[in-house]
Motif scaffolding. Structure first.
Motif, PDB file in Angstrom:
ATOM      1  N   ALA A 180     121.396  51.711 -14.930  1.00  7.91           N
ATOM      2  CA  ALA A 180     122.200  50.544 -14.567  1.00  7.91           C
ATOM      3  C   ALA A 180     122.953  50.786 -13.266  1.00  7.91           C
ATOM      4  O   ALA A 180     123.104  49.873 -12.434  1.00  7.91           O
ATOM      5  CB  ALA A 180     123.176  50.215 -15.692  1.00  7.91           C
ATOM      6  N   ASP A 181     123.420  52.009 -13.071  1.00  2.90           N
ATOM      7  CA  ASP A 181     124.104  52.348 -11.823  1.00  2.90           C
ATOM      8  C   ASP A 181     123.167  52.197 -10.628  1.00  2.90           C
ATOM      9  O   ASP A 181     123.566  51.727  -9.557  1.00  2.90           O
ATOM     10  CB  ASP A 181     124.631  53.784 -11.874  1.00  2.90           C
ATOM     11  N   VAL A 182     121.913  52.598 -10.818  1.00  3.37           N
ATOM     12  CA  VAL A 182     120.930  52.494  -9.748  1.00  3.37           C
ATOM     13  C   VAL A 182     120.711  51.031  -9.359  1.00  3.37           C
ATOM     14  O   VAL A 182     120.684  50.678  -8.174  1.00  3.37           O
ATOM     15  CB  VAL A 182     119.596  53.125 -10.175  1.00  3.37           C
ATOM     16  N   VAL A 183     120.571  50.164 -10.357  1.00  2.46           N
ATOM     17  CA  VAL A 183     120.338  48.743 -10.089  1.00  2.46           C
ATOM     18  C   VAL A 183     121.533  48.133  -9.365  1.00  2.46           C
ATOM     19  O   VAL A 183     121.376  47.413  -8.363  1.00  2.46           O
ATOM     20  CB  VAL A 183     120.053  47.988 -11.402  1.00  2.46           C
ATOM     21  N   LYS A 184     122.733  48.419  -9.843  1.00  4.78           N
ATOM     22  CA  LYS A 184     123.930  47.843  -9.225  1.00  4.78           C
ATOM     23  C   LYS A 184     124.065  48.260  -7.765  1.00  4.78           C
ATOM     24  O   LYS A 184     124.312  47.428  -6.883  1.00  4.78           O
ATOM     25  CB  LYS A 184     125.182  48.278 -10.010  1.00  4.78           C
ATOM     26  N   GLN A 185     123.929  49.536  -7.505  1.00  6.28           N
ATOM     27  CA  GLN A 185     124.147  50.005  -6.133  1.00  6.28           C
ATOM     28  C   GLN A 185     123.048  49.526  -5.200  1.00  6.28           C
ATOM     29  O   GLN A 185     123.289  49.266  -4.010  1.00  6.28           O
ATOM     30  CB  GLN A 185     124.244  51.520  -6.095  1.00  6.28           C
ATOM     31  N   THR A 186     121.818  49.368  -5.723  1.00  4.01           N
ATOM     32  CA  THR A 186     120.713  48.907  -4.881  1.00  4.01           C
ATOM     33  C   THR A 186     120.895  47.447  -4.492  1.00  4.01           C
ATOM     34  O   THR A 186     120.757  47.076  -3.322  1.00  4.01           O
ATOM     35  CB  THR A 186     119.373  49.087  -5.610  1.00  4.01           C
ATOM     36  N   LEU A 187     121.185  46.604  -5.481  1.00  7.13           N
ATOM     37  CA  LEU A 187     121.371  45.180  -5.193  1.00  7.13           C
ATOM     38  C   LEU A 187     122.555  44.961  -4.256  1.00  7.13           C
ATOM     39  O   LEU A 187     122.481  44.163  -3.313  1.00  7.13           O
ATOM     40  CB  LEU A 187     121.561  44.394  -6.489  1.00  7.13           C
ATOM     41  N   LEU A 188     123.642  45.666  -4.502  1.00  8.70           N
ATOM     42  CA  LEU A 188     124.827  45.518  -3.664  1.00  8.70           C
ATOM     43  C   LEU A 188     124.568  46.041  -2.253  1.00  8.70           C
ATOM     44  O   LEU A 188     124.803  45.336  -1.261  1.00  8.70           O
ATOM     45  CB  LEU A 188     126.000  46.280  -4.282  1.00  8.70           C
ATOM     46  N   GLY A 189     124.072  47.259  -2.159  1.00  9.00           N
ATOM     47  CA  GLY A 189     123.921  47.900  -0.855  1.00  9.00           C
ATOM     48  C   GLY A 189     122.894  47.221   0.034  1.00  9.00           C
ATOM     49  O   GLY A 189     123.177  46.910   1.198  1.00  9.00           O
ATOM     50  N   ILE A 190     121.694  46.979  -0.502  1.00  9.30           N
ATOM     51  CA  ILE A 190     120.631  46.422   0.336  1.00  9.30           C
ATOM     52  C   ILE A 190     120.884  44.963   0.665  1.00  9.30           C
ATOM     53  O   ILE A 190     120.749  44.538   1.819  1.00  9.30           O
ATOM     54  CB  ILE A 190     119.261  46.609  -0.342  1.00  9.30           C
ATOM     55  N   THR A 191     121.279  44.156  -0.319  1.00  6.88           N
ATOM     56  CA  THR A 191     121.493  42.732  -0.062  1.00  6.88           C
ATOM     57  C   THR A 191     122.602  42.504   0.954  1.00  6.88           C
ATOM     58  O   THR A 191     122.423  41.792   1.948  1.00  6.88           O
ATOM     59  CB  THR A 191     121.828  41.988  -1.369  1.00  6.88           C
ATOM     60  N   LEU A 192     123.758  43.108   0.726  1.00  8.52           N
ATOM     61  CA  LEU A 192     124.874  42.917   1.652  1.00  8.52           C
ATOM     62  C   LEU A 192     124.566  43.532   3.017  1.00  8.52           C
ATOM     63  O   LEU A 192     124.908  42.954   4.054  1.00  8.52           O
ATOM     64  CB  LEU A 192     126.151  43.536   1.076  1.00  8.52           C
ATOM     65  N   GLY A 193     123.929  44.684   3.016  1.00  3.77           N
ATOM     66  CA  GLY A 193     123.629  45.330   4.283  1.00  3.77           C
ATOM     67  C   GLY A 193     122.679  44.511   5.139  1.00  3.77           C
ATOM     68  O   GLY A 193     122.901  44.332   6.344  1.00  3.77           O
ATOM     69  N   GLU A 194     121.600  44.011   4.511  1.00  7.37           N
ATOM     70  CA  GLU A 194     120.624  43.228   5.270  1.00  7.37           C
ATOM     71  C   GLU A 194     121.257  41.969   5.847  1.00  7.37           C
ATOM     72  O   GLU A 194     121.067  41.644   7.024  1.00  7.37           O
ATOM     73  CB  GLU A 194     119.434  42.850   4.373  1.00  7.37           C
ATOM     74  N   TYR A 195     122.012  41.241   5.011  1.00  7.38           N
ATOM     75  CA  TYR A 195     122.549  39.956   5.460  1.00  7.38           C
ATOM     76  C   TYR A 195     123.782  40.109   6.348  1.00  7.38           C
ATOM     77  O   TYR A 195     123.871  39.506   7.416  1.00  7.38           O
ATOM     78  CB  TYR A 195     122.876  39.069   4.263  1.00  7.38           C
ATOM     79  N   ALA A 196     124.735  40.916   5.922  1.00  9.81           N
ATOM     80  CA  ALA A 196     125.987  41.013   6.673  1.00  9.81           C
ATOM     81  C   ALA A 196     125.770  41.615   8.049  1.00  9.81           C
ATOM     82  O   ALA A 196     126.232  41.071   9.065  1.00  9.81           O
ATOM     83  CB  ALA A 196     127.005  41.839   5.880  1.00  9.81           C
TER      84      ALA A 196
END
Length: 438
Positions: A227-243
């Motif tokens: 679950a930690d892996v999923v949370k950090q991946t969705l947060l890190g990649i999504t925000l990083g790509e868009y922001a």
């Protein structure tokens, strides 16, 4: 384990549960990887060759590819507590094949290390002066090397400092520059440079972080749950790509240039040096860290010698700094395009073996219970090498669809088929006892 050079950081063993970190500590590093100066550079490259909404779509498609890959291989990492190149021994590649992966990862990330150092050096030479860009490349590269020598713990604290600093400074740069322009006009404006197609843009996005996605186990072996892996991946990649990516797109439209140094200096002047340094340190330490792990695996497998991770890191750091001084940044787009099709098959094969074919899954599960690695591994798995090469060539030369997706999916499908037909077989057996230390 420490040495006079640096911390070994469980380079060839499982990370014990007591040495793992909270999901937030790892997530900050993941976000630091994707929300770095390289992402700014990627966004600027897209903005120089694409309209805003085309670039938005390219970033979206690329992010989905990266998230799927990173989550699946990341779960493998947290379960087994092993680095990517070590895990590959029992996920389709065998001992010799894993050495090839370690070498490929090491070479690729030395290249990334050089690219990042060169970007920083250009900014430092322009904004500070005193030294030519090639000399700043060496200075910056050696600074990051010193951080990585101390291992994951040192890199965690570096992330706590550099990630917020970079985001604050980038926010300032965006607000300062975009306040001079009509936002609606920038969104609707045509790109200033040669046009990129959606396929080219998406391949650049996926290629820009595909090695980072494939080597996710190097990071997630320090996590505590899937679950930690999923949370950090969705947060890190999504925000990083868009922001960060979309900010780069808009600023490239505003400044009419893909050059990061030009964008930063035109927006915030001398403060741009802080943007350059903060935005590069966090991604470059992981480039160097995983490259060192790959080199440890390669040397241990091929030469039977145990090289301390700190020693490997020092060697890679010097080589990468020299490459930066030699001007590797000039090959940026071509480099990303090649990575976009060469590395996805590795993840496709590893996921297919671990979750579907499961030829060596039992060996991992048995040894996991005792906190060790399996005592033996296949030396070669010929079918895997054929599939890897075929999928990479397919992704490179077949122009229908996205090359990175094509190579990833084809590798997965071919490996599953080969597994069902009984073609996934090891040739030779290698013991996985500790190599002799040097």
């Amino acid at each position: 384990m420490a040495s006079s050079v640096g911390v070994d950081d469980f380079a060839t063993t499982r990370v014990p549960l007591g040495a793992r970190y909270s999901w937030w500590s790892v997530a900050v590093q993941r976000f630091g990887q994707i929300s770095a100066l390289s992402q700014f550079l990627l966004g600027a490259t897209l903005g120089f060759g694409m309209k805003f909404w085309d670039a938005f779509l390219a970033l979206t498609l690329g992010a989905v590819i990266l998230e799927v890959v990173a989550i699946f291989v990341g779960i493998m990492g947290v379960r087994e507590g092993l680095s990517t190149s070590m895990l590959a021994r029992w996920t389709g590649f065998g001992r010799a094949g894993s050495a090839l992966i370690g070498l490929a990862i090491g070479i690729s990330l030395i290249g990334w290390f050089g690219i990042q150092s060169a970007v920083s050096a250009q900014g430092l030479a322009l904004l500070v002066g005193g030294l030519p860009a090639w000399a700043w490349s060496l200075v910056f590269g050696l600074l990051v090397t010193a951080i990585v020598l101390r291992g994951f713990h040192s890199m965690t604290w570096t992330a706590y400092v550099t990630v917020p600093a970079f985001l604050i400074l980038v926010g300032w740069s965006i607000i300062t520059e975009l306040s001079r322009h009509d936002l609606g006009g920038l969104v609707a404006s045509a790109p200033a440079g040669p046009q990129l197609t959606l396929l080219q843009g998406t391949t650049l996005v996926a290629g820009g972080f595909i090695v980072g996605a494939v080597i996710t186990p190097d990071m997630t072996r320090f996590n505590r749950s899937a679950a930690d892996v999923v949370k950090q991946t969705l947060l890190g990649i999504t925000l990083g790509e868009y922001a960060i990516g979309l900010a780069g797109v808009l600023l490239a439209h505003a400044v009419r240039s893909p050059d990061i140094t030009t964008i930063v200096t035109s927006s915030v002047g001398w403060v741009g040096i802080l943007v350059v340094v903060a935005g590069t340190v966090k991604i470059n330490d992981w480039n160097l860290y995983s490259s060192g792990l790959g080199l440890v695996t390669f040397v241990g497998t091929v030469f039977g010698r145990r090289v301390n991770r700190g020693v490997a890191t020092a060697v890679v750091g010097v080589v990468g700094s020299v490459l930066a001084a030699a001007g590797i940044l000039d090959q940026f787009i071509e480099f990303l395009t090649v990575l976009g099709v060469a590395f996805p098959p590795i993840a496709g094969i590893m996921v297919a073996e671990y979750f579907v074919v499961r030829r060596w899954r039992g060996d991992l599960e048995t040894s996991r219970a005792t906190g060790t690695v399996p005592p033996t591994a296949p030396t070669w798995v010929p079918a895997t090498l054929v599939i890897w090469l075929a999928a990479a060539l397919f992704g490179k030369f077949v122009e229908v669809g996205l090359g990175s997706i094509n190579s990833l999916v084809l590798a997965f499908v071919l490996y599953v088929i080969a597994g069902r037909l009984g073609l996934v077989r090891g040739v030779g057996v290698s013991r996985t006892a500790e190599p002799v230390s040097v």
